[in-house]
Design an enzyme around this catalytic site. Sequence first.
Site, PDB file in Angstrom:
ATOM      1  N   ARG A  44      -6.378  29.531 -32.699  1.00 16.01           N
ATOM      2  CA  ARG A  44      -7.638  28.884 -32.480  1.00 16.01           C
ATOM      3  C   ARG A  44      -8.064  28.236 -30.971  1.00 16.01           C
ATOM      4  O   ARG A  44      -8.863  28.060 -30.424  1.00 16.01           O
ATOM      5  CB  ARG A  44      -7.856  27.805 -33.550  1.00 16.01           C
ATOM      6  CG  ARG A  44      -6.650  26.758 -33.658  1.00 16.01           C
ATOM      7  CD  ARG A  44      -6.807  26.029 -35.044  1.00 16.01           C
ATOM      8  NE  ARG A  44      -5.768  24.945 -35.296  1.00 16.01           N
ATOM      9  CZ  ARG A  44      -4.629  25.194 -35.908  1.00 16.01           C
ATOM     10  NH1 ARG A  44      -4.442  26.538 -36.149  1.00 16.01           N
ATOM     11  NH2 ARG A  44      -3.940  24.230 -36.113  1.00 16.01           N
ATOM     12  N   ARG A  51      16.984 -10.455   0.075  1.00 13.08           N
ATOM     13  CA  ARG A  51      16.288 -10.642  -1.076  1.00 13.08           C
ATOM     14  C   ARG A  51      16.967  -9.607  -2.089  1.00 13.08           C
ATOM     15  O   ARG A  51      16.692 -10.043  -3.138  1.00 13.08           O
ATOM     16  CB  ARG A  51      14.602 -10.253  -1.011  1.00 13.08           C
ATOM     17  CG  ARG A  51      13.551 -10.360  -1.985  1.00 13.08           C
ATOM     18  CD  ARG A  51      13.729 -11.478  -2.772  1.00 13.08           C
ATOM     19  NE  ARG A  51      13.207 -12.627  -1.982  1.00 13.08           N
ATOM     20  CZ  ARG A  51      11.951 -13.095  -1.882  1.00 13.08           C
ATOM     21  NH1 ARG A  51      11.037 -12.421  -2.447  1.00 13.08           N
ATOM     22  NH2 ARG A  51      11.413 -14.067  -1.037  1.00 13.08           N
ATOM     23  N   GLU A  67       0.418  22.671 -32.775  1.00  9.76           N
ATOM     24  CA  GLU A  67      -0.183  21.419 -33.729  1.00  9.76           C
ATOM     25  C   GLU A  67       1.213  20.919 -34.640  1.00  9.76           C
ATOM     26  O   GLU A  67       1.895  21.571 -34.794  1.00  9.76           O
ATOM     27  CB  GLU A  67      -1.004  21.823 -34.860  1.00  9.76           C
ATOM     28  CG  GLU A  67      -1.880  20.967 -35.623  1.00  9.76           C
ATOM     29  CD  GLU A  67      -2.140  19.460 -34.925  1.00  9.76           C
ATOM     30  OE1 GLU A  67      -1.686  19.073 -34.225  1.00  9.76           O
ATOM     31  OE2 GLU A  67      -3.409  19.244 -35.287  1.00  9.76           O
ATOM     32  N   HIS A 101      -4.564  20.530 -30.132  1.00  9.92           N
ATOM     33  CA  HIS A 101      -4.890  20.123 -31.527  1.00  9.92           C
ATOM     34  C   HIS A 101      -4.994  18.766 -31.520  1.00  9.92           C
ATOM     35  O   HIS A 101      -4.518  18.059 -30.660  1.00  9.92           O
ATOM     36  CB  HIS A 101      -3.838  20.680 -32.269  1.00  9.92           C
ATOM     37  CG  HIS A 101      -3.440  22.236 -32.191  1.00  9.92           C
ATOM     38  ND1 HIS A 101      -4.218  23.224 -32.957  1.00  9.92           N
ATOM     39  CD2 HIS A 101      -2.678  23.070 -31.327  1.00  9.92           C
ATOM     40  CE1 HIS A 101      -3.808  24.295 -32.433  1.00  9.92           C
ATOM     41  NE2 HIS A 101      -2.917  24.344 -31.404  1.00  9.92           N
ATOM     42  N   ARG A 118     -10.095  19.649 -27.771  1.00  8.85           N
ATOM     43  CA  ARG A 118      -9.591  20.601 -29.060  1.00  8.85           C
ATOM     44  C   ARG A 118     -10.075  22.014 -29.221  1.00  8.85           C
ATOM     45  O   ARG A 118     -11.162  22.487 -28.468  1.00  8.85           O
ATOM     46  CB  ARG A 118     -10.125  19.567 -30.336  1.00  8.85           C
ATOM     47  CG  ARG A 118      -9.316  18.507 -30.588  1.00  8.85           C
ATOM     48  CD  ARG A 118      -9.674  17.521 -31.828  1.00  8.85           C
ATOM     49  NE  ARG A 118      -9.330  18.391 -33.056  1.00  8.85           N
ATOM     50  CZ  ARG A 118      -9.891  18.064 -34.142  1.00  8.85           C
ATOM     51  NH1 ARG A 118     -10.545  16.936 -34.221  1.00  8.85           N
ATOM     52  NH2 ARG A 118      -9.438  18.741 -35.362  1.00  8.85           N
ATOM     53  N   HIS A 119      -9.524  22.764 -29.864  1.00  7.00           N
ATOM     54  CA  HIS A 119     -10.160  24.030 -29.841  1.00  7.00           C
ATOM     55  C   HIS A 119     -11.425  23.950 -30.644  1.00  7.00           C
ATOM     56  O   HIS A 119     -11.806  23.113 -31.309  1.00  7.00           O
ATOM     57  CB  HIS A 119      -9.106  24.952 -30.885  1.00  7.00           C
ATOM     58  CG  HIS A 119      -8.605  24.061 -32.094  1.00  7.00           C
ATOM     59  ND1 HIS A 119      -9.772  23.933 -33.414  1.00  7.00           N
ATOM     60  CD2 HIS A 119      -7.676  23.467 -32.652  1.00  7.00           C
ATOM     61  CE1 HIS A 119      -8.993  23.588 -34.195  1.00  7.00           C
ATOM     62  NE2 HIS A 119      -7.966  23.029 -33.805  1.00  7.00           N
ATOM     63  N   ALA A 179       0.831  -1.254  -0.219  1.00  2.00           N
ATOM     64  CA  ALA A 179       0.085   0.014   0.109  1.00  2.00           C
ATOM     65  C   ALA A 179       0.883   1.213  -0.127  1.00  2.00           C
ATOM     66  O   ALA A 179       0.241   2.276   0.502  1.00  2.00           O
ATOM     67  CB  ALA A 179      -1.112   0.075   1.197  1.00  2.00           C
ATOM     68  N   ARG A 180       1.995   1.185  -0.538  1.00  2.00           N
ATOM     69  CA  ARG A 180       2.816   2.493  -0.658  1.00  2.00           C
ATOM     70  C   ARG A 180       3.125   2.695  -2.163  1.00  2.00           C
ATOM     71  O   ARG A 180       3.914   3.677  -2.293  1.00  2.00           O
ATOM     72  CB  ARG A 180       4.252   2.068  -0.354  1.00  2.00           C
ATOM     73  CG  ARG A 180       4.521   2.474   1.403  1.00  2.00           C
ATOM     74  CD  ARG A 180       3.511   1.682   2.312  1.00  2.00           C
ATOM     75  NE  ARG A 180       3.963   2.019   3.742  1.00  2.00           N
ATOM     76  CZ  ARG A 180       3.120   1.628   4.697  1.00  2.00           C
ATOM     77  NH1 ARG A 180       2.252   0.777   4.502  1.00  2.00           N
ATOM     78  NH2 ARG A 180       3.397   1.944   5.924  1.00  2.00           N
ATOM     79  N   ARG A 192       2.680   8.050 -46.197  1.00  2.00           N
ATOM     80  CA  ARG A 192       2.031   8.593 -44.625  1.00  2.00           C
ATOM     81  C   ARG A 192       0.857   7.685 -44.328  1.00  2.00           C
ATOM     82  O   ARG A 192       0.874   7.226 -43.031  1.00  2.00           O
ATOM     83  CB  ARG A 192       1.581   9.889 -44.761  1.00  2.00           C
ATOM     84  CG  ARG A 192       1.205  10.664 -43.240  1.00  2.00           C
ATOM     85  CD  ARG A 192       1.039  12.097 -43.639  1.00  2.00           C
ATOM     86  NE  ARG A 192       0.792  12.677 -41.946  1.00  2.00           N
ATOM     87  CZ  ARG A 192      -0.538  12.763 -41.732  1.00  2.00           C
ATOM     88  NH1 ARG A 192      -1.513  12.530 -42.181  1.00  2.00           N
ATOM     89  NH2 ARG A 192      -0.326  13.299 -40.345  1.00  2.00           N
ATOM     90  N   LYS A 237       1.924   6.163 -40.420  1.00  2.00           N
ATOM     91  CA  LYS A 237       1.528   7.506 -40.151  1.00  2.00           C
ATOM     92  C   LYS A 237       2.414   8.326 -39.025  1.00  2.00           C
ATOM     93  O   LYS A 237       2.823   9.373 -38.801  1.00  2.00           O
ATOM     94  CB  LYS A 237      -0.008   7.674 -39.866  1.00  2.00           C
ATOM     95  CG  LYS A 237      -0.435   9.104 -39.640  1.00  2.00           C
ATOM     96  CD  LYS A 237      -1.993   9.002 -39.398  1.00  2.00           C
ATOM     97  CE  LYS A 237      -2.554  10.530 -39.355  1.00  2.00           C
ATOM     98  NZ  LYS A 237      -3.809  10.394 -39.245  1.00  2.00           N
TER      99      LYS A 237
END
Length: 470
Positions: free
Chosen positions: A270, A104, A290, A355, A220-221, A16-17, A315, A319
């Site tokens: 934008r 260990r 962008e 973007h 996004r814008h 639990a750390r 592309r 891509k």
Amino acid sequence: MSSNLRIACVMVGLPARGKTYISQKVCRYLTWLGIKTKVFNVGNYRRKLHGASLPHTFFDPHNSIGEQQRREAAAAALQDMIEWFSNDQGIVAIYDATNSTKKRRRWLYEKLSKHDIQVLFIESICQDEALILANIKEVKLSSPDYANTDPDEAAVDFIARIDHYKEQYETITEKDLTFIKLINVGSQNIINMIQGYLESRIVYYLMNLHIAPRKIYFSRHGESQYNLEGKIGGDSSLSERGLLYATKLPELIQNLGTQDLVIWTSTLKRTVETSQYLDYPKLQWKALDELDAGVCDGMTYEEIEQKYPEDFANRDEDKFNYRYRGGESYRDVVLRLEPIIMELERHENILIIGHQAILRCIYAYFMNYNHEDLPYIKIPLHTVIELTPKAYGCEEKRYKVDIDAVDTHRPKLKKSPSVRKLSKINLGASGEIVREPMSPIIPISPNLFPRTSSNPSTIDLSEPALGSLE
């Protein structure tokens, strides 16, 4: 991609750390950077070998049978990890267990060193009882160990399990080991014998982590004039519908109820226009601009296909790695965004107005997308995405504002015979494929900082002030 560099990050700490949280975060970060990484959780091996729902007495150090069975699970995980390095050409493995004794840790160090695997111990120390209790409730009580168990009974049992580990717990003091101690979730960090660029990057990342509850929002814008015209790049203003989205955004954000929010935008019109009605502190980041389309900036995809048919096909085939001539690839953008990720991990509630390509890269980091799928993530216009980081990933919600916008998403095409010739450098009229798939984005060579007693990255533990970084 092959490399002689192999690093085992060995977790250390009481239950639990936050060890599993840290393990998963480091794994997602390195995977995002193209570094082959995998977590080996000893608890999963213990459950597979000896079952779940074991009482706390199984973890009593005086229980010889339980001790032997826990050693079996630790050995099985270690063996699989070593084989993964060899067979799958892994670069970083994360060994997630308590590893709470010097014996260990020495066993692990010697076993791994025999296979020329560097060992970086990561110890998480937490004395904040509120954080420990929150971790017990959020993570441990939902684990397979406590399936179909009353939460109150499970909490009592798990606290007893922690007490068993406390009996023999030994914090790292071995000065000949490479390690970082994270004390109280980053309020203090102690590092020792760090070597190599990749180890340094992992340590720097760890020093920026925190586990305080928070929200990360993406939008996004608003729809832009270039979106309406089908053009990429540029620095156009918002359309009428985009401006309407900007006016509606404050109400949506307010209804989400998040306090102390900070707004990050790019430097382009934008995103700045989209944020104009939000009454929160704002920061502009050039790194959030962008993806640069180079000579194709301001063109439509139809124009690119007509003018640069070979590059258009290249592309679509790769891509992530395709770089526009005079511009960028998604790979370049991930490298550009790495400092942004560090800042995101340091802060709490953030809204990024960005973007499509940029938000894809950041979203992929949090949601653990691979490089091949990253450029096709759907980030629609006029939608706010809410992410809540958890131990094993992020919870996601999406809020769509009822304002129409064009759909700029281009789906991934089915594989077809490539126009590109693989036997030569992949130059085209406008761009190139810049890397082979799966090659790391940051350098990983261990030769930059060879291990010596005078290594400047080493901190002498006899001087605590030098070992404490806030």
